[in-house]
Every structure is written in structure tokens, then in C-alpha cells.
Write a protein that holds these residues in place. Sequence first.
Motif, mmCIF file in Angstrom:
data_model
loop_
_atom_site.group_PDB
_atom_site.id
_atom_site.type_symbol
_atom_site.label_atom_id
_atom_site.label_comp_id
_atom_site.label_asym_id
_atom_site.label_seq_id
_atom_site.Cartn_x
_atom_site.Cartn_y
_atom_site.Cartn_z
ATOM 1 N N MET A 1 -21.465 2.549 -8.836
ATOM 2 C CA MET A 1 -20.910 3.904 -8.778
ATOM 3 C C MET A 1 -19.895 4.010 -7.640
ATOM 4 N N THR A 2 -20.334 3.619 -6.446
ATOM 5 C CA THR A 2 -19.411 3.662 -5.297
ATOM 6 C C THR A 2 -18.195 2.799 -5.584
ATOM 7 N N GLU A 3 -18.475 1.644 -6.230
ATOM 8 C CA GLU A 3 -17.383 0.725 -6.493
ATOM 9 C C GLU A 3 -16.389 1.357 -7.464
ATOM 10 N N THR A 4 -16.921 2.017 -8.511
ATOM 11 C CA THR A 4 -16.040 2.679 -9.472
ATOM 12 C C THR A 4 -15.192 3.722 -8.777
ATOM 13 N N LEU A 5 -15.849 4.518 -7.894
ATOM 14 C CA LEU A 5 -15.106 5.559 -7.169
ATOM 15 C C LEU A 5 -14.018 4.937 -6.306
ATOM 16 N N ALA A 6 -14.387 3.862 -5.586
ATOM 17 C CA ALA A 6 -13.415 3.223 -4.694
ATOM 18 C C ALA A 6 -12.229 2.711 -5.494
ATOM 19 N N ILE A 7 -12.536 2.086 -6.651
ATOM 20 C CA ILE A 7 -11.443 1.539 -7.459
ATOM 21 C C ILE A 7 -10.574 2.668 -7.999
ATOM 22 N N ALA A 8 -11.222 3.766 -8.431
ATOM 23 C CA ALA A 8 -10.445 4.904 -8.936
ATOM 24 C C ALA A 8 -9.536 5.442 -7.839
ATOM 25 N N ALA A 9 -10.074 5.564 -6.606
ATOM 26 C CA ALA A 9 -9.259 6.070 -5.496
ATOM 27 C C ALA A 9 -8.086 5.139 -5.233
ATOM 28 N N LEU A 10 -8.371 3.830 -5.250
ATOM 29 C CA LEU A 10 -7.300 2.859 -4.991
ATOM 30 C C LEU A 10 -6.231 2.940 -6.068
ATOM 31 N N LEU A 11 -6.663 3.062 -7.330
ATOM 32 C CA LEU A 11 -5.687 3.131 -8.414
ATOM 33 C C LEU A 11 -4.846 4.402 -8.295
ATOM 34 N N ALA A 12 -5.499 5.516 -7.881
ATOM 35 C CA ALA A 12 -4.738 6.754 -7.687
ATOM 36 C C ALA A 12 -3.687 6.556 -6.599
ATOM 37 N N MET A 13 -4.093 5.882 -5.502
ATOM 38 C CA MET A 13 -3.124 5.627 -4.431
ATOM 39 C C MET A 13 -1.987 4.747 -4.931
ATOM 40 N N LEU A 14 -2.326 3.760 -5.787
ATOM 41 C CA LEU A 14 -1.283 2.903 -6.367
ATOM 42 C C LEU A 14 -0.274 3.745 -7.143
ATOM 43 N N ALA A 15 -0.796 4.700 -7.928
ATOM 44 C CA ALA A 15 0.107 5.547 -8.708
ATOM 45 C C ALA A 15 1.009 6.365 -7.792
ATOM 46 N N VAL A 16 0.414 6.923 -6.722
ATOM 47 C CA VAL A 16 1.211 7.713 -5.779
ATOM 48 C C VAL A 16 2.323 6.856 -5.179
ATOM 49 N N VAL A 17 1.962 5.640 -4.750
ATOM 50 C CA VAL A 17 2.961 4.760 -4.132
ATOM 51 C C VAL A 17 4.062 4.417 -5.136
ATOM 52 N N ALA A 18 3.640 4.161 -6.400
ATOM 53 C CA ALA A 18 4.642 3.789 -7.411
ATOM 54 C C ALA A 18 5.635 4.921 -7.623
ATOM 55 N N VAL A 19 5.116 6.173 -7.710
ATOM 56 C CA VAL A 19 6.019 7.312 -7.897
ATOM 57 C C VAL A 19 6.932 7.457 -6.684
ATOM 58 N N ALA A 20 6.357 7.292 -5.481
ATOM 59 C CA ALA A 20 7.158 7.417 -4.262
ATOM 60 C C ALA A 20 8.270 6.369 -4.252
ATOM 61 N N ILE A 21 7.945 5.132 -4.687
ATOM 62 C CA ILE A 21 8.962 4.074 -4.729
ATOM 63 C C ILE A 21 10.081 4.470 -5.680
ATOM 64 N N ALA A 22 9.699 5.033 -6.842
ATOM 65 C CA ALA A 22 10.714 5.375 -7.833
ATOM 66 C C ALA A 22 11.613 6.500 -7.335
ATOM 67 N N ARG A 23 11.055 7.429 -6.544
ATOM 68 C CA ARG A 23 11.826 8.594 -6.143
ATOM 69 C C ARG A 23 12.637 8.377 -4.872
ATOM 70 N N MET A 24 12.241 7.406 -4.071
ATOM 71 C CA MET A 24 12.842 7.261 -2.748
ATOM 72 C C MET A 24 14.263 6.692 -2.826
ATOM 73 N N ARG A 25 15.136 7.197 -1.978
ATOM 74 C CA ARG A 25 16.510 6.679 -1.950
ATOM 75 C C ARG A 25 16.711 5.689 -0.803
ATOM 76 N N ASN A 26 15.871 5.803 0.225
ATOM 77 C CA ASN A 26 16.001 4.908 1.373
ATOM 78 C C ASN A 26 15.331 3.570 1.048
ATOM 79 N N LEU A 27 16.153 2.517 0.889
ATOM 80 C CA LEU A 27 15.611 1.256 0.387
ATOM 81 C C LEU A 27 14.690 0.573 1.394
ATOM 82 N N PHE A 28 14.908 0.825 2.677
ATOM 83 C CA PHE A 28 13.991 0.261 3.669
ATOM 84 C C PHE A 28 12.582 0.803 3.429
ATOM 85 N N GLY A 29 12.507 2.120 3.189
ATOM 86 C CA GLY A 29 11.216 2.729 2.872
ATOM 87 C C GLY A 29 10.623 2.146 1.609
ATOM 88 N N VAL A 30 11.487 1.861 0.623
ATOM 89 C CA VAL A 30 11.010 1.297 -0.639
ATOM 90 C C VAL A 30 10.365 -0.070 -0.391
#
Lengths: 181, 146
Positions: A1-30
Motif C-alpha cells: 500500500m505504502t509502495e503504491t502510494l509512493a509510486i503514485a506520488a513519484l509518477l505525479a511528480m514526473l508528470a509535473v516535471v514533464a509539463v514544466a519542461i514542455a512549458r519552460m522557455r529557459n533551456l538551462f532550467g529545462v
Amino acid sequence: MTETLAIAALLAMLAVVAVAIARMRNLFGVVVLSGAYSFLMATVLTAFDAADVAMTEAAVGAGISTVLLLGALHLAGSLEAKPASRPWAPLVLAGFTGMLVVYGTYGLPAFSDPQSPIHRHVAPRYLEEGLKETGVPNIVTAVLASYRGYDTLGETTVVFTAGIGVIALLRRRRKGGGAKP
Amino acid sequence: MKSDIILRVVAKILIPFALMFALYVQFHGDFGPGGGFQAGVIVAAAVVFYGVIFGLAAARRAVPEPLVESMVAAGVLVYAGVGVAGLLLGGNYLDYFVLDHDPVHGQHRGIFWVEVGVAITVSGVMLKIFYLFAGRGRGFEEDDGP
């Protein structure tokens, strides 16, 4: 259960990072964010007990490729130009393809289902006889280097070929003379 | 980044441990996670780290380009050579059982050399790509890192 939650949280963070990469204009930040993406991915893989792959992901994805991208940035400048227009067709196409892929996953066996065909072909034999036949406790190494030695030879050759290709393309340019770089 | 003393000191402390860890990953790969590919990348990362902090010229002095270029090919040759050794000893190509009197020891020996080959090629290719990328767009003799 904890593991599922941890993986879900990590995957959510991955999605956030992916969207941020797509939206960002500063390539150093990317570049920095793509390093973070790799570390998150490595953590997900660790949660899946795939330590070998996690190690590779952390070393290649977050380490080497970040440095290479920074090197490329040094040559290209660090601000992405604003797009001239905002076409919708590519977004629709990408969304459609994504949905197709998700639909395709419904045809796959459930995650880590021991009855799925891939786990009933040669895997049981490797797991049962691997230690006896090769004397190597890490089954990943046994499969990689011994049972699937031909594949790994091919893989090494691919790495070699990639290196040769890069050398052929980027080899030291001639100073002056207008020769091709 | 040559002038930053903190980075320089930290790099000097960390790089030996990184190389040590690479050796551990390489030779303990039979028992724990890791193997040739991971170890090769870690070796390359340690040298890249050195190059980033102390400059490309320093990295080129420590790990010269001809060595790196020969590593690119040498690893594949070592791997393929293990296969040929199997042939010469009367087995099939990449057959490790014939590499020693005891088949299990033969497996160990084969896996060991195969992983060595993978590590050599991978670290060679990674380093060569880094050298080429970092050396581009600046004079060859310049020695600040990217």
C-alpha cells in the motif's frame, strides 16, 4: 500500500516535471529539470526493485546527458525562441496517439502478473537453474552476460557504432579554410 | 570553474570514491546490482566531473584522447574475443562452459571478461562524446570547462 502510494506520488511528480519542461522557455532550467526527471525515474525504478536499471538511469540520464546537454547549451544559447504560431493539430495528434497507447495497454497482462506469457516462457528456467548453471546470484547479470550474451554483444556493438558515428560527425574541425566543421 | 576552491576540493575528495564505486559496481555485479554498463558510465562520469571542474585540457591530460579512442574499439574486441576463445576451446561462439574445466567457473570467467569489455567500450564512448561536445565551439587549447 505504502509502495503504491509512493509510486503514485513519484509518477505525479514526473508528470509535473514533464509539463514544466514542455512549458519552460529557459533551456538551462529545462536541462536541470530533465536531470530531476531522470532522478525521479530512477527512484520509481528502485521502488520496482529494478536496481540495475535505476543505477543506469541515474548515471546516464541525470549524469552524463545533463553534462552533454549543458555542453550543447553552451553552443546554442539558453533561451528558446517564442513559437511563431500556436498550432493545435500537433497537440490533437499527440493526445490522440497517447490515448491509443493507453487503450493498447488494456490488451496487456496486468503489471507483474506471474501468469503472463512472458513469465512462463524462459524466465522460470533462468530463475530456477541460473544460480546452478552460472554460479552468479544476480540473475540480471546472468541473463545479460550469459544466457543473452549475443544480445549484449549486439548492444555493445550499438554503443560502439554510436560512438564511431559521433566521432565521424564531430571530429576536430580544421581551423579556417572554410572547410565543413 | 577553476577558481572555485570549494568545487575543486570537493571534486578531489569525491572522484577517487566515484572511481572506487565504479570498480565495486563492476566486479560485484555478479552479486549485487550493477555490471559493465553501469560501471563504465560511472567511470566516464568521474572523468567528466574532473573535466567540468578542472577544465577540458586537464581531463585530456589525465585521460588522453588516443586512449579513449582505443577504448571505444577495445571493449567490443574483448567481448568478441571471449566468443572466439570459446570457439578455440571447442565450444560454440560465446559458449562459456568450455572456458574452464569446471563449467560453472567457466561461466564466471566468461561473464567477467564480457562485463570488462562492456565497461571499456561504454566508458570510452561516453568520454569521447563528452570530449567532442565540450571541445566544440572553442579553441582546442582553451582549458575552461563547459
